[in-house]
Design a protein around this motif. Structure first.
Motif, short mmCIF file in Angstrom:
data_model
loop_
_atom_site.label_atom_id
_atom_site.label_comp_id
_atom_site.label_asym_id
_atom_site.label_seq_id
_atom_site.Cartn_x
_atom_site.Cartn_y
_atom_site.Cartn_z
N GLY A 25 -14.82 -118.44 48.05
CA GLY A 25 -13.93 -119.21 47.19
C GLY A 25 -12.52 -118.67 47.25
N PRO A 26 -11.89 -118.47 46.09
CA PRO A 26 -10.53 -117.92 46.09
C PRO A 26 -10.51 -116.39 46.07
CG PRO A 26 -11.15 -118.42 43.85
CD PRO A 26 -12.33 -118.80 44.72
N THR A 27 -11.66 -115.78 45.93
CA THR A 27 -11.70 -114.34 45.63
C THR A 27 -11.25 -113.53 46.84
OG1 THR A 27 -13.54 -114.79 44.14
CG2 THR A 27 -13.15 -112.50 44.75
N THR A 28 -10.19 -112.78 46.62
CA THR A 28 -9.52 -112.06 47.70
C THR A 28 -9.34 -110.61 47.30
OG1 THR A 28 -8.28 -114.09 48.18
CG2 THR A 28 -7.50 -112.07 49.21
N VAL A 29 -9.70 -109.71 48.21
CA VAL A 29 -9.51 -108.28 48.02
C VAL A 29 -8.29 -107.87 48.84
CG1 VAL A 29 -10.53 -105.98 48.26
CG2 VAL A 29 -11.98 -107.94 47.70
N ILE A 30 -7.37 -107.16 48.18
CA ILE A 30 -6.13 -106.74 48.85
C ILE A 30 -5.96 -105.24 48.63
CG2 ILE A 30 -3.63 -107.03 48.96
CD1 ILE A 30 -4.11 -109.84 47.69
N ASP A 31 -5.94 -104.49 49.70
CA ASP A 31 -5.65 -103.06 49.64
C ASP A 31 -4.20 -102.83 50.06
OD1 ASP A 31 -8.22 -102.51 48.89
OD2 ASP A 31 -8.77 -101.38 50.69
N VAL A 32 -3.46 -102.11 49.23
CA VAL A 32 -2.07 -101.83 49.56
C VAL A 32 -1.64 -100.55 48.85
CG1 VAL A 32 -1.28 -103.38 47.72
CG2 VAL A 32 0.30 -102.75 49.56
N PRO A 79 -13.98 -122.45 36.46
CA PRO A 79 -14.93 -121.46 36.97
C PRO A 79 -14.80 -121.19 38.46
CG PRO A 79 -16.05 -123.51 36.42
CD PRO A 79 -14.67 -123.62 35.89
N ASP A 80 -14.13 -122.08 39.21
CA ASP A 80 -13.96 -121.78 40.63
C ASP A 80 -12.87 -120.75 40.86
OD1 ASP A 80 -12.12 -123.84 39.84
OD2 ASP A 80 -11.65 -124.21 41.94
N ASN A 81 -12.17 -120.33 39.81
CA ASN A 81 -11.20 -119.24 39.91
C ASN A 81 -11.56 -118.04 39.05
OD1 ASN A 81 -9.52 -121.88 40.54
ND2 ASN A 81 -8.50 -120.17 41.55
N TRP A 235 -17.60 -124.31 47.37
CA TRP A 235 -17.62 -125.13 46.16
C TRP A 235 -17.66 -126.61 46.53
CZ3 TRP A 235 -17.49 -123.34 41.01
CH2 TRP A 235 -17.39 -121.95 40.89
N GLY A 236 -18.34 -127.42 45.71
CA GLY A 236 -18.54 -128.81 46.04
C GLY A 236 -17.30 -129.67 45.98
N HIS A 237 -16.27 -129.24 45.24
CA HIS A 237 -15.06 -130.06 45.11
C HIS A 237 -13.98 -129.70 46.13
CE1 HIS A 237 -14.25 -126.44 42.85
NE2 HIS A 237 -12.99 -126.77 42.70
N PHE A 238 -14.28 -128.75 47.03
CA PHE A 238 -13.37 -128.51 48.14
C PHE A 238 -13.64 -129.57 49.20
CE2 PHE A 238 -13.40 -123.60 47.37
CZ PHE A 238 -12.78 -123.78 46.16
#
Length: 271
Positions: A25-32, A79-81, A235-238
């Motif tokens: 989904g939108p879930t993004t891991v960013i290491d910085v 809930p998709d975010n 997700w179904g609405h994408f």
């Protein structure tokens, strides 16, 4: 940052000097700069939420994600975010940055972040600036709080010696993307939420997020040499997915900017 340029390295709790990975989904891991940031955690298994339906769970479990130093929540009402497990994860973080209305609803440890305001880590090595986002068409009717759909923000993440990274959140507006480029300057890595999300009851079913074609246009406006597209699978609405995104970037002549790493794997900077 094509598949030829990015090593297929799975996400673990071990941190990188710099890296971006979409885990679903939108879930993004960013290491910085020694910090781990997680944006819009959606960690539930497949679930029917009534008006939205999650089809697959995250590509990696919470153990691989590990503890986040900072959680970024673009908005909390969908809930998709931010789903149930994602909300619990976010509220365990020492720092949770969210738009003001979401911060009030989420409570501690939320810190409200207005567009164009900046949060700085205590060690001074990390800065996160809130930027505008519009969660729907330009001509959409505003709600009682004055927002399209709901209050949403994006984020610009900066640290000395690291790529400047833009995370769009659920933004559908190229006008806003252009404003961000003008005010922030060069964006080294763009994390764009696409998927052409559509709900029939909202704005006649018109896209609530970037389409694949508008994501490619946003990448051109930003001038970003590295682009990671999230919010297009699971997700179904994408209504558009990764293949649509690849086709749009190829048509625009910028396919070499697009990260093709599998979900749960790092998109690493070109060296």
């Amino acid at each position: 940052m094509s598949s030829r340029e990015s090593a297929s390295v799975p996400v673990t709790s071990e941190r990188l000097a710099f890296g971006v990975a979409v885990v679903g989904g939108p879930t993004t891991v960013i290491d910085v700069a020694g910090h781990r940031l997680v944006c819009d955690p959606t960690l539930d298994p497949p679930t029917d939420y009534g008006y939205l339906r999650k089809l697959v769970g995250p590509a990696v479990d919470e153990g691989a994600i590990g503890n986040a130093d900072v959680v970024l929540v673009s908005h909390d009402l969908h809930p998709d975010n931010l789903d149930v497990a994602g909300r619990e994860f976010a509220l365990r973080a020492p720092v949770l940055l969210a738009p003001p209305t979401a911060a009030r609803r989420l409570g501690q440890p939320s810190t409200p972040l207005d567009p164009w305001s900046t949060w700085e880590a205590p060690d001074g090595r990390l800065r996160v600036t809130g930027v505008p986002a519009r969660h729907g068409p330009a001509d959409a009717e505003l709600n009682d709080e004055g927002f399209v759909n709901c209050e949403v923000i994006g984020f610009v993440i900066e640290a000395d010696g690291s790529p400047t990274t833009y995370v769009s959140g659920d933004n559908a507006s190229l006008e806003i993307v252009r404003e961000i480029r003008e005010r922030i300057g060069a964006i080294d890595c763009a994390v764009l939420f696409a998927g052409s999300a559509s709900v029939p009851a909202r704005f006649g079913g018109r896209p609530l997020t970037l389409t694949a074609e508008r994501a490619a246009a946003a990448a051109e406006v930003l001038g970003s040499p590295r682009v990671v597209v999230a919010h297009q699978q699971g997700w179904g609405h994408f209504t558009q997915g990764a293949e649509d995104t690849r086709a749009a970037f190829l048509a625009a002549g910028i396919a070499d900017r697009l990260c093709d790493a599998p979900l749960g794997h790092w998109c690493l900077p070109v060296t």
